[in-house]
Write an enzyme that holds these catalytic residues in place. Structure first.
Site, PDB file in Angstrom:
ATOM      1  N   GLY A  44       0.874  -1.171   0.000  1.00 14.58           N
ATOM      2  CA  GLY A  44       0.000   0.000   0.000  1.00 14.58           C
ATOM      3  C   GLY A  44       0.907   1.216   0.000  1.00 14.58           C
ATOM      4  CD  GLN A  94      -2.569  10.931   1.730  1.00 17.19           C
ATOM      5  OE1 GLN A  94      -1.458  11.167   1.241  1.00 17.19           O
ATOM      6  NE2 GLN A  94      -3.427  11.878   2.023  1.00 17.19           N
ATOM      7  CG  ASP A 151      -0.747   0.918  -4.313  1.00 17.37           C
ATOM      8  OD1 ASP A 151      -1.811   0.483  -4.806  1.00 17.37           O
ATOM      9  OD2 ASP A 151      -0.718   1.712  -3.355  1.00 17.37           O
ATOM     10  CG  ASN A 175     -10.289  -2.182   3.710  1.00 17.69           C
ATOM     11  OD1 ASN A 175     -10.205  -1.868   2.523  1.00 17.69           O
ATOM     12  ND2 ASN A 175     -10.160  -1.305   4.686  1.00 17.69           N
ATOM     13  CB  ILE A 228      -1.957  -0.053   9.118  1.00 10.95           C
ATOM     14  CG1 ILE A 228      -0.532  -0.143   9.690  1.00 10.95           C
ATOM     15  CG2 ILE A 228      -2.574   1.292   9.483  1.00 10.95           C
ATOM     16  CD1 ILE A 228       0.363   1.052   9.335  1.00 10.95           C
ATOM     17  CB  THR A 229      -5.861  -2.972   6.276  1.00 10.34           C
ATOM     18  OG1 THR A 229      -4.715  -2.837   5.437  1.00 10.34           O
ATOM     19  CG2 THR A 229      -7.130  -2.884   5.446  1.00 10.34           C
ATOM     20  CG  ASN A 230      -8.879   0.772  10.445  1.00  8.90           C
ATOM     21  OD1 ASN A 230      -8.592   0.170  11.464  1.00  8.90           O
ATOM     22  ND2 ASN A 230      -8.521   2.027  10.222  1.00  8.90           N
ATOM     23  CG  HIS A 249      -7.831   1.012  15.758  1.00  6.88           C
ATOM     24  ND1 HIS A 249      -7.397   2.100  16.475  1.00  6.88           N
ATOM     25  CD2 HIS A 249      -7.699   1.355  14.450  1.00  6.88           C
ATOM     26  CE1 HIS A 249      -7.026   3.064  15.632  1.00  6.88           C
ATOM     27  NE2 HIS A 249      -7.199   2.635  14.405  1.00  6.88           N
TER      28      HIS A 249
END
Ligand code: APR
Length: 315
Positions: free
Chosen positions: A14, A17, A38, A102, A125-127, A182
């Site tokens: 990824g 940002q 990516d 996701n 880190i992906t939600n 989270h």
């Protein structure tokens, strides 16, 4: 015979940002060589960011190889992989709203990582974080101590910042922790929070503390609302890089992370935010902090919400 050390290899899956800022931080901290990956459609972004950071090396004066790619062969043998591949929230969305899209991305990434870097330490880190890190471990089949999620370092950093700001003291002297999922159910633990060893409850009145807890739970959403186009990326990047550094340097830093639980805090078989020790063995330990009754209830509620989400995953 002289003994040569190769630079560690850090793969950032990824190149959006958070991925871009992590690449810069890893380079500046000289953590190792960096691969920004990516999807093929976004390969130019990965390559462009890698080149931009590489061109800045002469200014800051660090050595690291930074490349952009969409080919997993370039990730082969990575020591650490940090995964942000996914879609961020838009204003008004909760992290849980991202689960469908996701999950399919995490499955794609995980099956590739399994093939090219079976010994890597993977930080997700992906939600929605606690469910996505669970999915990543299931898809890769990697040992549970080698797969974790970044959330607690960030949530605790936010809490510590708000407390330091309220007291006008250095954030470095504020110890405070968040536990649990989270998301909106996360549990800021004030019973053990302290400033220079002084309990926080002696320094800040309960109304102010309530407001700070509320703001901490909603801190990600506050940034989403301000940016209008994406979610927080500077502090999430810094948090994940701190975890990667502790693994690569075998620091054994005590860092809250989404870790696989085997009975700790009374939970079993899923990932949840808890204080851990991160060293060369990955998640080497889960620490159990004492909780008051209210905090334990809140953690049970948070764990139940995470378990429900995990139960709904079609892996
Ligand atoms: N493989 C690799 N990269 C992918 C894939 C995939 N299958 N699918 C999407 N991506 C890439 C996107 O092309 C994009 O460049 O992931 C990147 C995500 O970057 P941003 O959209 O800028 O999002 P960012 O703010 O970096 O956050 C990413 O973190 O906070 C979480 O929930 C959030 O999942 C999101 C993640």
């Amino acid at each position: 015979m002289p003994h040569f050390h190769k630079r560690p290899k850090i793969a950032l899956v990824g190149a959006g940002q958070i991925g871009g800022i992590m690449a810069l931080l890893c380079a500046q901290k000289q953590l190792g060589d960096i691969v920004l990956l990516d999807i093929p459609r976004m390969e130019g972004q990965a390559k462009g960011k890698a080149l931009d950071i590489s061109e800045g090396r002469a200014i800051d004066g660090y050595d690291a190889e930074i490349i952009g790619t969409s080919n997993y062969d370039d990730v082969a043998g990575a020591d650490v992989v940090i995964v942000t591949a996914g879609v961020p929230r838009k204003p008004g969305m909760s992290r849980d709203d991202l689960i469908g899209i996701n999950l399919s991305i995490v499955k794609d990434v995980g099956s590739n990582l399994k093939r090219v870097c079976p010994d890597a330490f993977v930080i997700v880190i992906t939600n929605p974080l606690d469910a996505m890190v669970y999915a990543m471990q299931q898809v890769t089949g990697f040992p549970t101590n080698k797969v974790c999620g970044m959330a607690g370092v960030l949530d605790s950093a936010r809490l510590r910042y708000f407390l330091a700001d309220a007291l006008d003291v250095s954030v470095a002297n504020v110890q405070a922790l968040t536990l649990g999922g989270h998301g909106d159910t996360m549990v800021p633990v004030l019973s053990s929070a302290a400033v220079g060893g002084v309990p926080i409850t002696e320094l800040i009145d309960s109304d102010t503390l309530d407001a700070i807890m509320k703001r901490t739970r909603k801190a990600g959403g506050e940034i989403v609302g301000l940016l209008g186009n994406g979610s927080a990326f500077f502090s999430p990047a810094a948090a994940a890089v701190q975890m990667a550094a502790s693994y690569l340097h075998d620091d054994k830093a005590v860092l809250p992370a989404a870790a696989h639980l085997n009975g700790e805090y009374g939970y079993n078989g899923f990932y949840l935010g808890v204080p851990t020790v991160i060293g060369a063995g990955g998640i080497e330990k889960v620490l159990e902090v004492p909780l008051n009754a209210g905090e334990k209830d809140a953690l049970d509620t948070s764990a139940a919400a995470v378990q429900k989400l995990v139960g709904s995953l079609d892996i």
